[in-house]
Design a protein around this motif. Structure first.
Motif, PDB file in Angstrom:
ATOM      1  N   VAL A   1     -16.414  15.292 -16.661  1.00 12.10           N
ATOM      2  CA  VAL A   1     -15.097  15.493 -16.058  1.00 12.10           C
ATOM      3  C   VAL A   1     -14.925  14.583 -14.846  1.00 12.10           C
ATOM      4  CG1 VAL A   1     -13.597  17.142 -14.875  1.00 12.10           C
ATOM      5  CG2 VAL A   1     -14.865  17.859 -16.899  1.00 12.10           C
ATOM      6  N   VAL A   2     -15.958  14.469 -14.022  1.00 16.15           N
ATOM      7  CA  VAL A   2     -15.888  13.608 -12.837  1.00 16.15           C
ATOM      8  C   VAL A   2     -15.682  12.152 -13.251  1.00 16.15           C
ATOM      9  CG1 VAL A   2     -17.225  12.660 -10.912  1.00 16.15           C
ATOM     10  CG2 VAL A   2     -17.197  15.128 -11.333  1.00 16.15           C
ATOM     11  N   ALA A   3     -16.324  11.740 -14.346  1.00 16.95           N
ATOM     12  CA  ALA A   3     -16.131  10.376 -14.838  1.00 16.95           C
ATOM     13  C   ALA A   3     -14.671  10.131 -15.223  1.00 16.95           C
ATOM     14  CB  ALA A   3     -17.044  10.127 -16.042  1.00 16.95           C
ATOM     15  N   LEU A   4     -14.032  11.142 -15.821  1.00 17.47           N
ATOM     16  CA  LEU A   4     -12.611  11.035 -16.158  1.00 17.47           C
ATOM     17  C   LEU A   4     -11.753  10.982 -14.900  1.00 17.47           C
ATOM     18  CD1 LEU A   4     -12.310  13.495 -19.193  1.00 17.47           C
ATOM     19  CD2 LEU A   4     -12.080  10.997 -19.231  1.00 17.47           C
ATOM     20  N   LEU A   5     -12.122  11.777 -13.906  1.00 13.82           N
ATOM     21  CA  LEU A   5     -11.376  11.764 -12.647  1.00 13.82           C
ATOM     22  C   LEU A   5     -11.421  10.392 -11.995  1.00 13.82           C
ATOM     23  CD1 LEU A   5     -12.409  15.187 -11.044  1.00 13.82           C
ATOM     24  CD2 LEU A   5     -10.216  14.603 -12.093  1.00 13.82           C
ATOM     25  N   ARG A   6     -12.578   9.739 -12.081  1.00 13.87           N
ATOM     26  CA  ARG A   6     -12.703   8.396 -11.503  1.00 13.87           C
ATOM     27  C   ARG A   6     -11.749   7.418 -12.183  1.00 13.87           C
ATOM     28  NH1 ARG A   6     -18.710   9.178 -11.941  1.00 13.87           N
ATOM     29  NH2 ARG A   6     -19.385   9.993  -9.903  1.00 13.87           N
ATOM     30  N   LEU A   7     -11.540   7.605 -13.484  1.00 20.23           N
ATOM     31  CA  LEU A   7     -10.669   6.711 -14.233  1.00 20.23           C
ATOM     32  C   LEU A   7      -9.196   7.042 -14.037  1.00 20.23           C
ATOM     33  CD1 LEU A   7     -12.591   6.505 -17.632  1.00 20.23           C
ATOM     34  CD2 LEU A   7     -12.362   4.685 -15.937  1.00 20.23           C
ATOM     35  N   CYS A   8      -8.875   8.341 -13.935  1.00 18.68           N
ATOM     36  CA  CYS A   8      -7.476   8.786 -13.972  1.00 18.68           C
ATOM     37  C   CYS A   8      -6.865   9.069 -12.610  1.00 18.68           C
ATOM     38  CB  CYS A   8      -7.353  10.041 -14.847  1.00 18.68           C
ATOM     39  SG  CYS A   8      -7.909   9.811 -16.547  1.00 18.68           S
ATOM     40  N   LEU A   9      -7.690   9.407 -11.632  1.00 17.33           N
ATOM     41  CA  LEU A   9      -7.180   9.787 -10.315  1.00 17.33           C
ATOM     42  C   LEU A   9      -7.836   8.938  -9.238  1.00 17.33           C
ATOM     43  CD1 LEU A   9      -7.104  13.694 -10.615  1.00 17.33           C
ATOM     44  CD2 LEU A   9      -5.153  12.121 -10.701  1.00 17.33           C
TER      45      LEU A   9
ATOM     46  N   ASP B   1     -11.981   7.017  -4.261  1.00 15.78           N
ATOM     47  CA  ASP B   1     -11.781   6.652  -2.860  1.00 15.78           C
ATOM     48  C   ASP B   1     -12.566   7.593  -1.953  1.00 15.78           C
ATOM     49  OD1 ASP B   1     -10.806   5.507  -0.529  1.00 15.78           O
ATOM     50  OD2 ASP B   1      -8.951   6.671  -0.557  1.00 15.78           O
ATOM     51  N   ASN B   2     -12.488   8.889  -2.211  1.00 14.29           N
ATOM     52  CA  ASN B   2     -13.240   9.864  -1.418  1.00 14.29           C
ATOM     53  C   ASN B   2     -14.748   9.653  -1.572  1.00 14.29           C
ATOM     54  OD1 ASN B   2     -11.060  11.223  -0.262  1.00 14.29           O
ATOM     55  ND2 ASN B   2     -10.799  12.530  -2.049  1.00 14.29           N
ATOM     56  N   GLU B   3     -15.184   9.365  -2.797  1.00 13.21           N
ATOM     57  CA  GLU B   3     -16.608   9.092  -3.009  1.00 13.21           C
ATOM     58  C   GLU B   3     -17.050   7.875  -2.204  1.00 13.21           C
ATOM     59  OE1 GLU B   3     -17.784  10.668  -7.430  1.00 13.21           O
ATOM     60  OE2 GLU B   3     -16.672   8.781  -7.330  1.00 13.21           O
ATOM     61  N   ALA B   4     -16.235   6.812  -2.240  1.00 17.00           N
ATOM     62  CA  ALA B   4     -16.596   5.582  -1.540  1.00 17.00           C
ATOM     63  C   ALA B   4     -16.608   5.779  -0.026  1.00 17.00           C
ATOM     64  CB  ALA B   4     -15.618   4.463  -1.925  1.00 17.00           C
ATOM     65  N   ALA B   5     -15.675   6.579   0.488  1.00 17.37           N
ATOM     66  CA  ALA B   5     -15.628   6.832   1.934  1.00 17.37           C
ATOM     67  C   ALA B   5     -16.886   7.555   2.401  1.00 17.37           C
ATOM     68  CB  ALA B   5     -14.384   7.659   2.272  1.00 17.37           C
ATOM     69  N   ALA B   6     -17.288   8.585   1.645  1.00 14.20           N
ATOM     70  CA  ALA B   6     -18.493   9.326   2.011  1.00 14.20           C
ATOM     71  C   ALA B   6     -19.727   8.439   1.908  1.00 14.20           C
ATOM     72  CB  ALA B   6     -18.643  10.555   1.111  1.00 14.20           C
ATOM     73  N   LYS B   7     -19.796   7.638   0.856  1.00  7.57           N
ATOM     74  CA  LYS B   7     -20.953   6.756   0.665  1.00  7.57           C
ATOM     75  C   LYS B   7     -21.062   5.746   1.802  1.00  7.57           C
ATOM     76  CE  LYS B   7     -23.187   3.871  -2.850  1.00  7.57           C
ATOM     77  NZ  LYS B   7     -23.079   3.325  -4.238  1.00  7.57           N
ATOM     78  N   LEU B   8     -19.925   5.201   2.216  1.00  5.64           N
ATOM     79  CA  LEU B   8     -19.935   4.218   3.301  1.00  5.64           C
ATOM     80  C   LEU B   8     -20.417   4.852   4.604  1.00  5.64           C
ATOM     81  CD1 LEU B   8     -17.172   1.627   3.985  1.00  5.64           C
ATOM     82  CD2 LEU B   8     -18.100   2.945   5.868  1.00  5.64           C
ATOM     83  N   LEU B   9     -19.940   6.051   4.882  1.00  7.59           N
ATOM     84  CA  LEU B   9     -20.334   6.709   6.121  1.00  7.59           C
ATOM     85  C   LEU B   9     -21.814   7.068   6.096  1.00  7.59           C
ATOM     86  CD1 LEU B   9     -18.895   7.431   8.701  1.00  7.59           C
ATOM     87  CD2 LEU B   9     -18.486   9.716   7.802  1.00  7.59           C
ATOM     88  N   ARG B  10     -22.315   7.538   4.951  1.00 10.87           N
ATOM     89  CA  ARG B  10     -23.736   7.889   4.846  1.00 10.87           C
ATOM     90  C   ARG B  10     -24.629   6.669   5.028  1.00 10.87           C
ATOM     91  NH1 ARG B  10     -21.963  11.192  -0.118  1.00 10.87           N
ATOM     92  NH2 ARG B  10     -21.600  13.285   0.740  1.00 10.87           N
TER      93      ARG B  10
END
Length: 240
Positions: free
Chosen positions: A138-146, A151-160
């Motif tokens: 489901v998360v893989a679909l969310l990455r494609l569709c939403l 963006d939220n994943e990338a923001a958290a990854k950058l901060l970490r």
């Protein structure tokens, strides 16, 4: 000085209210088009800066973070077709990057605190969080569709990936579950990782509880030391 980004949003407004009750200095960045702009400007406790975080120059960003000891970011995509599918696609990630760079450009001093509102749907790789296969599908679909989700994943990854030595920031990534709108702060639990499946068994987290926890992180040194460098997950105790 505490800087709140996304101060006119549903959770950001609650953060500002609670910081004002604590009688601390608060700076907010608000778009010219925001319906909340005049209300915020009318409050003498607030240092209101007008602008779009995605359009600020390096000089404007450095002025924005001047004297700032803590950044609370509640920035998110608007719940409209343009907000979800339009540009900028990496609104939150780019804002985190720009603000961290502006902080890094400041002259020395102790590291600033950066508190990012994120989501339980964004797993923390360093904790080896690996949800079930159906969840990951489901998360893989969310990455494609939403677009807001990656963006939220990338923001958290950058901060970490940031560090006090390089970017001059210490951080906490706050992960609420399904957001609700409650009138008052209630009892809530904080966990290092999700204890429920964010898609198939989501819990509830009120926006006002999220705001309370982020403000306490900013104001309580012991709580900050407990969660600094972590990605805590919040759930309301009352899940009824």
């Amino acid at each position: 000085m505490i800087l709140v980004i996304g101060a006119s949003g549903a959770t950001g407004r609650l953060v500002v209210e609670q910081l004002m009750l604590a009688q601390v200095q608060v700076r907010v960045l608000v778009r010219q088009s925001s319906a909340q702009l005049e209300t915020l400007k009318a409050n003498p406790q607030l240092d209101v800066r007008v602008g779009d975080i995605a359009e600020l120059s390096t000089r404007e960003l450095e002025a924005l973070v001047a004297d700032v000891k803590t950044v609370i970011c509640c920035l998110g995509h608007r719940a409209t077709f343009q907000g979800i599918y339009g540009h900028p696609r990496r609104l939150v990630r780019d804002a985190v990057q720009s603000v961290c760079q502006a902080i890094a450009n400041k002259d020395g001093g102790s590291p600033a605190k950066f508190i990012l509102m994120n989501s339980t749907g964004c797993a923390c790789e360093s904790l080896h969080e690996r949800p079930p296969l159906a969840h990951r599908a489901v998360v893989a679909l969310l990455r494609l569709c939403l677009p807001p989700h990656p963006d939220n994943e990338a923001a958290a990854k950058l901060l970490r990936a940031s560090s006090p030595a390089k970017e001059g920031v210490e951080w906490v990534v706050v992960r609420p579950d399904s957001l609700t709108n409650d009138a008052q702060v209630t009892a809530y639990d904080v966990h290092p990782s999700p204890i429920r499946d964010a898609i198939f068994d989501a819990g509830k987290t009120s926006r006002i509880n999220v705001a309370h926890f982020m403000c306490q992180l900013a104001l309580d040194p012991a709580l900050w030391q407990q969660w600094q460098g972590c990605s805590p997950v919040l759930y309301n105790q009352d899940q009824g």
